[in-house]
Design a protein around this motif. Structure first.
Motif, PDB file in Angstrom:
ATOM      1  N   ILE A 116      68.401  62.155  -8.909  1.00  0.00           N
ATOM      2  CA  ILE A 116      68.812  60.746  -8.973  1.00  0.00           C
ATOM      3  C   ILE A 116      69.244  60.260  -7.593  1.00  0.00           C
ATOM      4  CG2 ILE A 116      70.540  59.180  -9.906  1.00  0.00           C
ATOM      5  CD1 ILE A 116      70.467  60.871 -12.468  1.00  0.00           C
ATOM      6  N   CYS A 117      70.006  61.059  -6.876  1.00  0.00           N
ATOM      7  CA  CYS A 117      70.499  60.643  -5.558  1.00  0.00           C
ATOM      8  C   CYS A 117      69.404  60.696  -4.496  1.00  0.00           C
ATOM      9  CB  CYS A 117      71.659  61.531  -5.124  1.00  0.00           C
ATOM     10  SG  CYS A 117      73.118  61.335  -6.142  1.00  0.00           S
ATOM     11  N   GLY A 118      68.372  61.461  -4.706  1.00  0.00           N
ATOM     12  CA  GLY A 118      67.327  61.612  -3.705  1.00  0.00           C
ATOM     13  C   GLY A 118      66.331  60.474  -3.679  1.00  0.00           C
ATOM     14  N   GLN A 119      66.406  59.529  -4.614  1.00  0.00           N
ATOM     15  CA  GLN A 119      65.423  58.466  -4.696  1.00  0.00           C
ATOM     16  C   GLN A 119      65.974  57.153  -4.164  1.00  0.00           C
ATOM     17  OE1 GLN A 119      64.240  58.405  -8.758  1.00  0.00           O
ATOM     18  NE2 GLN A 119      63.209  60.363  -8.663  1.00  0.00           N
ATOM     19  N   MET A 120      66.555  57.177  -2.983  1.00  0.00           N
ATOM     20  CA  MET A 120      67.111  55.968  -2.384  1.00  0.00           C
ATOM     21  C   MET A 120      65.988  55.140  -1.765  1.00  0.00           C
ATOM     22  SD  MET A 120      70.590  57.403  -0.627  1.00  0.00           S
ATOM     23  CE  MET A 120      70.859  55.843   0.138  1.00  0.00           C
ATOM     24  N   VAL A 121      66.062  53.842  -1.942  1.00  0.00           N
ATOM     25  CA  VAL A 121      65.078  52.927  -1.380  1.00  0.00           C
ATOM     26  C   VAL A 121      65.582  52.452  -0.023  1.00  0.00           C
ATOM     27  CG1 VAL A 121      63.881  50.743  -1.737  1.00  0.00           C
ATOM     28  CG2 VAL A 121      64.417  52.208  -3.685  1.00  0.00           C
ATOM     29  N   PRO A 122      64.761  52.492   1.021  1.00  0.00           N
ATOM     30  CA  PRO A 122      65.225  52.033   2.329  1.00  0.00           C
ATOM     31  C   PRO A 122      65.477  50.524   2.313  1.00  0.00           C
ATOM     32  CG  PRO A 122      62.879  52.498   2.384  1.00  0.00           C
ATOM     33  CD  PRO A 122      63.377  52.957   1.049  1.00  0.00           C
ATOM     34  N   PRO A 123      66.376  50.046   3.160  1.00  0.00           N
ATOM     35  CA  PRO A 123      66.660  48.604   3.190  1.00  0.00           C
ATOM     36  C   PRO A 123      65.447  47.830   3.714  1.00  0.00           C
ATOM     37  CG  PRO A 123      67.757  49.699   4.997  1.00  0.00           C
ATOM     38  CD  PRO A 123      67.174  50.779   4.129  1.00  0.00           C
ATOM     39  N   PRO A 124      65.330  46.572   3.329  1.00  0.00           N
ATOM     40  CA  PRO A 124      64.178  45.792   3.800  1.00  0.00           C
ATOM     41  C   PRO A 124      64.258  45.525   5.297  1.00  0.00           C
ATOM     42  CG  PRO A 124      65.714  44.401   2.622  1.00  0.00           C
ATOM     43  CD  PRO A 124      66.199  45.809   2.448  1.00  0.00           C
ATOM     44  N   ILE A 125      63.107  45.334   5.896  1.00  0.00           N
ATOM     45  CA  ILE A 125      63.027  45.085   7.336  1.00  0.00           C
ATOM     46  C   ILE A 125      63.507  43.660   7.605  1.00  0.00           C
ATOM     47  CG2 ILE A 125      61.456  44.912   9.310  1.00  0.00           C
ATOM     48  CD1 ILE A 125      59.671  46.937   7.856  1.00  0.00           C
ATOM     49  N   PRO A 126      64.457  43.467   8.546  1.00  0.00           N
ATOM     50  CA  PRO A 126      64.932  42.108   8.829  1.00  0.00           C
ATOM     51  C   PRO A 126      63.846  41.281   9.507  1.00  0.00           C
ATOM     52  CG  PRO A 126      65.862  43.645  10.389  1.00  0.00           C
ATOM     53  CD  PRO A 126      65.121  44.465   9.370  1.00  0.00           C
ATOM     54  N   PRO A 127      63.899  39.975   9.330  1.00  0.00           N
ATOM     55  CA  PRO A 127      62.881  39.135   9.967  1.00  0.00           C
ATOM     56  C   PRO A 127      63.069  39.116  11.487  1.00  0.00           C
ATOM     57  CG  PRO A 127      64.571  37.777   8.957  1.00  0.00           C
ATOM     58  CD  PRO A 127      64.853  39.192   8.543  1.00  0.00           C
ATOM     59  N   PRO A 128      62.003  38.902  12.232  1.00  0.00           N
ATOM     60  CA  PRO A 128      62.123  38.873  13.697  1.00  0.00           C
ATOM     61  C   PRO A 128      62.891  37.626  14.137  1.00  0.00           C
ATOM     62  CG  PRO A 128      59.927  38.232  13.029  1.00  0.00           C
ATOM     63  CD  PRO A 128      60.626  38.688  11.781  1.00  0.00           C
ATOM     64  N   PRO A 129      63.558  37.690  15.286  1.00  0.00           N
ATOM     65  CA  PRO A 129      64.304  36.523  15.765  1.00  0.00           C
ATOM     66  C   PRO A 129      63.347  35.398  16.152  1.00  0.00           C
ATOM     67  CG  PRO A 129      64.265  38.215  17.447  1.00  0.00           C
ATOM     68  CD  PRO A 129      63.656  38.811  16.213  1.00  0.00           C
ATOM     69  N   PRO A 130      63.803  34.171  16.052  1.00  0.00           N
ATOM     70  CA  PRO A 130      62.927  33.064  16.430  1.00  0.00           C
ATOM     71  C   PRO A 130      62.658  33.075  17.931  1.00  0.00           C
ATOM     72  CG  PRO A 130      65.128  32.264  15.931  1.00  0.00           C
ATOM     73  CD  PRO A 130      65.094  33.707  15.561  1.00  0.00           C
ATOM     74  N   PRO A 131      61.493  32.610  18.359  1.00  0.00           N
ATOM     75  CA  PRO A 131      61.171  32.628  19.793  1.00  0.00           C
ATOM     76  C   PRO A 131      61.976  31.572  20.547  1.00  0.00           C
ATOM     77  CG  PRO A 131      59.449  31.536  18.557  1.00  0.00           C
ATOM     78  CD  PRO A 131      60.400  32.107  17.552  1.00  0.00           C
ATOM     79  N   GLY A 132      62.189  31.825  21.811  1.00  0.00           N
ATOM     80  CA  GLY A 132      62.859  30.850  22.665  1.00  0.00           C
ATOM     81  C   GLY A 132      64.355  30.780  22.470  1.00  0.00           C
ATOM     82  N   LEU A 133      65.018  31.911  22.257  1.00  0.00           N
ATOM     83  CA  LEU A 133      66.464  31.892  22.103  1.00  0.00           C
ATOM     84  C   LEU A 133      67.126  31.573  23.440  1.00  0.00           C
ATOM     85  CD1 LEU A 133      67.108  34.986  19.823  1.00  0.00           C
ATOM     86  CD2 LEU A 133      67.251  32.596  19.211  1.00  0.00           C
ATOM     87  N   SER A 134      68.222  30.853  23.390  1.00  0.00           N
ATOM     88  CA  SER A 134      68.929  30.504  24.621  1.00  0.00           C
ATOM     89  C   SER A 134      69.716  31.699  25.152  1.00  0.00           C
ATOM     90  CB  SER A 134      69.874  29.336  24.356  1.00  0.00           C
ATOM     91  OG  SER A 134      70.847  29.716  23.404  1.00  0.00           O
ATOM     92  N   VAL A 135      70.130  31.615  26.407  1.00  0.00           N
ATOM     93  CA  VAL A 135      70.908  32.674  27.029  1.00  0.00           C
ATOM     94  C   VAL A 135      72.305  32.646  26.434  1.00  0.00           C
ATOM     95  CG1 VAL A 135      71.819  33.514  29.213  1.00  0.00           C
ATOM     96  CG2 VAL A 135      69.554  32.486  29.130  1.00  0.00           C
ATOM     97  N   ASP A 136      72.879  33.811  26.235  1.00  0.00           N
ATOM     98  CA  ASP A 136      74.213  33.918  25.659  1.00  0.00           C
ATOM     99  C   ASP A 136      75.245  33.253  26.573  1.00  0.00           C
ATOM    100  OD1 ASP A 136      76.624  36.436  25.113  1.00  0.00           O
ATOM    101  OD2 ASP A 136      76.045  34.878  23.704  1.00  0.00           O
ATOM    102  N   GLY A 137      76.253  32.620  25.995  1.00  0.00           N
ATOM    103  CA  GLY A 137      77.271  31.916  26.766  1.00  0.00           C
ATOM    104  C   GLY A 137      78.086  32.829  27.664  1.00  0.00           C
ATOM    105  N   GLY A 138      78.245  34.089  27.287  1.00  0.00           N
ATOM    106  CA  GLY A 138      79.005  35.030  28.099  1.00  0.00           C
ATOM    107  C   GLY A 138      78.336  35.318  29.427  1.00  0.00           C
TER     108      GLY A 138
END
Length: 59
Positions: A19-41
């Protein structure tokens, strides 16, 4: 009677591992949108380095 106890113990241990050996991996997160701005830091660090450099050159 002893054989039945050992058989039940083995079945219980194996079933919990199955029962414990049948873990489903988490879904793949979506890619970040293109053209992200530079971080404020980063901008803050560049501005503070520029101010510090100008102050050092004046002295």
């Amino acid at each position: 009677m002893k054989k039945i106890k050992y058989l039940v113990l083995i079945i219980v241990l194996l079933s919990t591992q199955l029962i414990c050996g049948q873990m489903v991996p988490p879904p793949i997160p979506p890619p970040p949108p293109p053209g992200l701005s530079v971080d404020g830091g980063v901008i803050f660090l560049l501005a503070s380095a520029l101010i510090y450099g100008v102050a050092k050159l004046r002295n």
